[in-house]
Design an enzyme around this catalytic site. Structure first.
Site, PDB file in Angstrom:
ATOM      1  N   ASP A 172    -116.585  12.393 -17.608  1.00  7.36           N
ATOM      2  CA  ASP A 172    -115.667  12.474 -16.517  1.00  7.36           C
ATOM      3  C   ASP A 172    -115.940  11.247 -15.391  1.00  7.36           C
ATOM      4  O   ASP A 172    -116.872  11.031 -15.261  1.00  7.36           O
ATOM      5  CB  ASP A 172    -116.210  13.896 -15.481  1.00  7.36           C
ATOM      6  N   ASP A 202    -110.671  12.489 -13.054  1.00  8.48           N
ATOM      7  CA  ASP A 202    -110.558  13.489 -12.005  1.00  8.48           C
ATOM      8  C   ASP A 202    -109.295  13.071 -11.098  1.00  8.48           C
ATOM      9  O   ASP A 202    -109.515  11.971 -10.398  1.00  8.48           O
ATOM     10  CB  ASP A 202    -111.848  13.659 -11.272  1.00  8.48           C
ATOM     11  N   HIS A 250    -112.976  24.399 -15.993  1.00 10.50           N
ATOM     12  CA  HIS A 250    -113.795  24.665 -14.907  1.00 10.50           C
ATOM     13  C   HIS A 250    -113.238  25.128 -13.432  1.00 10.50           C
ATOM     14  O   HIS A 250    -113.922  25.607 -12.749  1.00 10.50           O
ATOM     15  CB  HIS A 250    -114.987  23.795 -14.663  1.00 10.50           C
ATOM     16  N   ASP A 251    -111.902  25.022 -13.327  1.00  9.12           N
ATOM     17  CA  ASP A 251    -111.167  25.124 -12.262  1.00  9.12           C
ATOM     18  C   ASP A 251    -110.592  26.278 -12.250  1.00  9.12           C
ATOM     19  O   ASP A 251    -109.947  26.641 -11.379  1.00  9.12           O
ATOM     20  CB  ASP A 251    -110.357  23.980 -11.670  1.00  9.12           C
ATOM     21  N   GLU A 281    -106.360  13.959 -14.978  1.00  9.94           N
ATOM     22  CA  GLU A 281    -105.905  15.204 -14.362  1.00  9.94           C
ATOM     23  C   GLU A 281    -105.034  14.888 -13.404  1.00  9.94           C
ATOM     24  O   GLU A 281    -105.180  14.003 -12.521  1.00  9.94           O
ATOM     25  CB  GLU A 281    -107.135  15.916 -13.879  1.00  9.94           C
TER      26      GLU A 281
HETATM   27  C1  NOJ Z   1    -110.687  18.306  -9.889  1.00 13.97           C
HETATM   28  C2  NOJ Z   1    -111.925  18.783 -10.479  1.00 13.97           C
HETATM   29  O1  NOJ Z   1    -111.550  19.463 -11.632  1.00 13.97           O
HETATM   30  C3  NOJ Z   1    -112.640  19.932  -9.525  1.00 13.97           C
HETATM   31  O2  NOJ Z   1    -113.526  20.613 -10.233  1.00 13.97           O
HETATM   32  C4  NOJ Z   1    -112.816  19.071  -8.319  1.00 13.97           C
HETATM   33  O3  NOJ Z   1    -113.553  20.226  -7.244  1.00 13.97           O
HETATM   34  C5  NOJ Z   1    -112.035  18.253  -7.737  1.00 13.97           C
HETATM   35  N1  NOJ Z   1    -111.133  17.787  -8.873  1.00 13.97           N
HETATM   36  C6  NOJ Z   1    -112.481  17.307  -6.629  1.00 13.97           C
HETATM   37  O4  NOJ Z   1    -113.233  16.082  -7.536  1.00 13.97           O
END
Ligand code: NOJ
Length: 558
Positions: free
Chosen positions: A98, A199, A329-330, A256
């Site tokens: 990541d 990210d 994970h989000d 992302e």
């Molecule tokens: C996206 C990530 O997937 C998330 O878990 C994170 O809180 C935010 N970006 C900030 O890095």
């Protein structure tokens, strides 16, 4: 369209904190991951994406990095990480890391220096602005609530943080920042990693001039996203990163990108433009949001999902490439969100996997998805750990929303839904740890766990294995053209893939009803093969009554 290994791969995401604890401190770690590589190998995945394992004060579980070149103590040592990479490669898999470079932790040395004085050589590594009329430079909110600006008394300036105040945004306009990041990336690539998941990478280019966002009624802060998403220099930075770093290695990249459109994704992933291999788009993750966003619950209307995923399939059909995901994970667990995690948990988990894995793109599986793990409901807010969840609770309760209503939203959407520890077996704490887990284990682990899944040949786990294998055996699944069938049907998601003389028909029932499927095509073929199904079925594809959450895919040859 070129053929590449990352188009033909299936990726598995590990959230290290919740995967496997080897030393009993209640927190997953690198040795824990190593001990489970045989499990991933037997699932058949090709690539592991490791969520951040770098040194971090853990304000946002490692997405706040204080040293990009060190391993978080709780996860182990650099030697453990090197062992992990070696073992992943020994198992014939790849490892992507990541890359979190929109922001650092406020405990990163760069920020510590930056904060010291206006003339410090690191001042410009971050985004500092004077206030406006005694207030923040803009009215933007942070993605974790509150203002996106934090006041620093010593210098009488504010710094920008699009996430928590412990995650200051880096200033990508500063060439020194970019060059330091490229050096760091090269350092990891030289260690032999196979790529990066990046990210919020479409947030890195900030506007020249900071302007206020549009305030919604009754709100103190506004979204500034139209100014910082896909900002003015984003393509330039990605091309520079590609040329300086990525192009020298045979690696995969996935960026992302909240707010990315199909048109922009084509630019980001067009092979001729040398930016990224693929992006994570979010449109399909927002289809169950009400007008007030994520916490405003709305049931998914299937035709919306079909239309959206179809739009993405078509947009990146000949130029660029799609990533395919329902979980990470989000996000809440897809079986609870889009399936039925009670009576039809097993059927609907398999159905969702079918719909996704038969599409064109690279599938991403999130840990626990392959055993049908579900959302969690903690009675007390004290059991939640996620900063976004805790902040939204306080924000909404200050706005006057009743506790029960807020908890309903949290039950549906909290990021902790996907972060409860991996359920390995039916022993205490699901075999995740011998200590006290950092986040409570979902009590349904007695029934839902990897050991049970592996034992039963018709389990969700074995279904995923089969899907992964099919992708390896049939080029049509990877490279075939896509066409949606029955566009407006409210319960059935069906589509057709074609490659040369082959046709693949995928039929999925998104409901607990028994709708009739009628093939809206006149197909001539000389052979038909059932590739996969979650119920026993025959070879009839013309007109058939589907069972609740039934899924099946047929390969036709002419
Ligand atoms: C996206 C990530 O997937 C998330 O878990 C994170 O809180 C935010 N970006 C900030 O890095």
């Amino acid at each position: 369209m070129s053929k590449t290994w990352w188009k033909e791969s299936v990726v598995y995401q590990i959230y290290p904190r919740s995967f496997m604890d080897s030393n009993g401190d209640g927190i997953g770690d690198l040795q824990g991951i190593i001990s489970k590589l045989h499990y991933l190998k037997s699932l058949g995945i090709d690539v592991i994406w490791l969520s951040p394992v770098y040194k971090s004060p853990n304000d946002d579980n490692g997405y706040d990095i204080s040293d990009y070149q060190q391993i978080m103590d709780e996860f182990g040592t650099m030697a453990d990480w090197e062992k992990l990479l070696e073992e992943v490669h020994n198992h014939g898999m790849k490892l992507i890391m990541d890359l979190v470079v929109n922001h650092t932790s406020d405990e990163h040395q760069w920020f510590i220096e930056s904060k010291k004085a206006k003339d410090n050589q690191y001042r410009d590594y971050y985004i500092w602005r004077p206030g406006k009329n005694g207030k923040e430079p803009t009215n933007w909110y942070s993605n974790f609530g509150g203002s996106a600006w934090q006041y620093d008394e010593a210098s009488d300036e504010y710094y920008l943080h699009l996430f928590s105040k412990k995650q200051p945004d880096l200033n990508w306009q500063n060439p020194q920042v970019r060059s330091d990041i490229y050096k760091m990336m090269t350092w990891w690539l030289e260690k032999g990693i196979d790529g990066f998941r990046m990210d919020v990478i479409n947030f890195i280019s900030k506007p020249e001039i900071f302007e206020d966002g549009e305030l919604k009624q009754g709100k103190q802060y506004a979204s500034g996203s139209k100014y910082y998403r896909n900002g003015p220099h984003i393509h330039e930075y990605l091309q520079e990163m590609n040329k300086t770093v990525l192009t020298k290695y045979d690696v995969m990249t996935v960026g992302e990108m909240p707010g990315v459109t199909p048109e922009l994704a084509r630019l980001y992933t067009d092979e001729a433009r040398n930016e990224l291999n693929m992006v994570f788009q979010f449109e399909h993750m927002g289809l169950d949001n009400g007008p007030n966003g994520k916490w405003d619950l709305k049931p998914l209307y299937l035709p919306d999902l079909k239309e959206n995923l179809t739009k993405w399939q078509q947009a990146l059909d000949t130029t660029g490439w799609n990533s395919l995901y329902f979980n990470n994970h989000d996000q809440p667990r897809s079986v609870s969100r889009f399936g039925n995690d009670k009576e039809y948990r097993e059927k609907s988990a398999k159905m969702l996997a079918t719909v996704l894995h038969m599409m064109k793109g690279t599938p991403f599986i999130y840990q626990g998805e392959e055993i049908g793990m579900t959302n969690i409901q903690f009675d007390s807010l004290d059991d939640y750990r996620d900063i976004e969840t805790l902040n939204i609770y306080h924000e909404l309760s200050e706005e006057g929303l009743p506790h029960e209503e807020i908890m309903e939203s949290i039950y549906a959407k909290s990021r902790d839904n996907s972060r409860t520890p991996m359920q390995w077996d039916s022993s205490e704490n699901a075999g995740f740890t011998t200590g006290t887990p950092w986040l409570k284990v979902n009590p349904n682990y007695l029934e839902i766990n990897a050991e049970t899944e592996i034992k039963h040949s018709d389990s969700i786990f074995h279904y995923y294995r089969k899907l992964i294998q099919l992708r390896k055996n049939h080029d049509i699944i990877v490279y075939g053209d896509y066409e949606l069938l029955l566009r407006d049907h409210p319960e059935i998601f069906a589509y057709k893939r074609t490659l040369n003389n082959d046709t693949l028909i995928v039929i999925c029932n998104f409901s607990n009803q028994e709708p009739i499927f009628e093939l809206p095509l006149d197909l001539t073929f000389h052979s038909i093969e059932l590739l996969i199904s979650n119920y026993p079925t025959d070879n009839n594809i013309q007109t058939t009554q589907l069972k609740p959450y039934e899924a099946k895919a047929f390969l036709l040859k002419s």
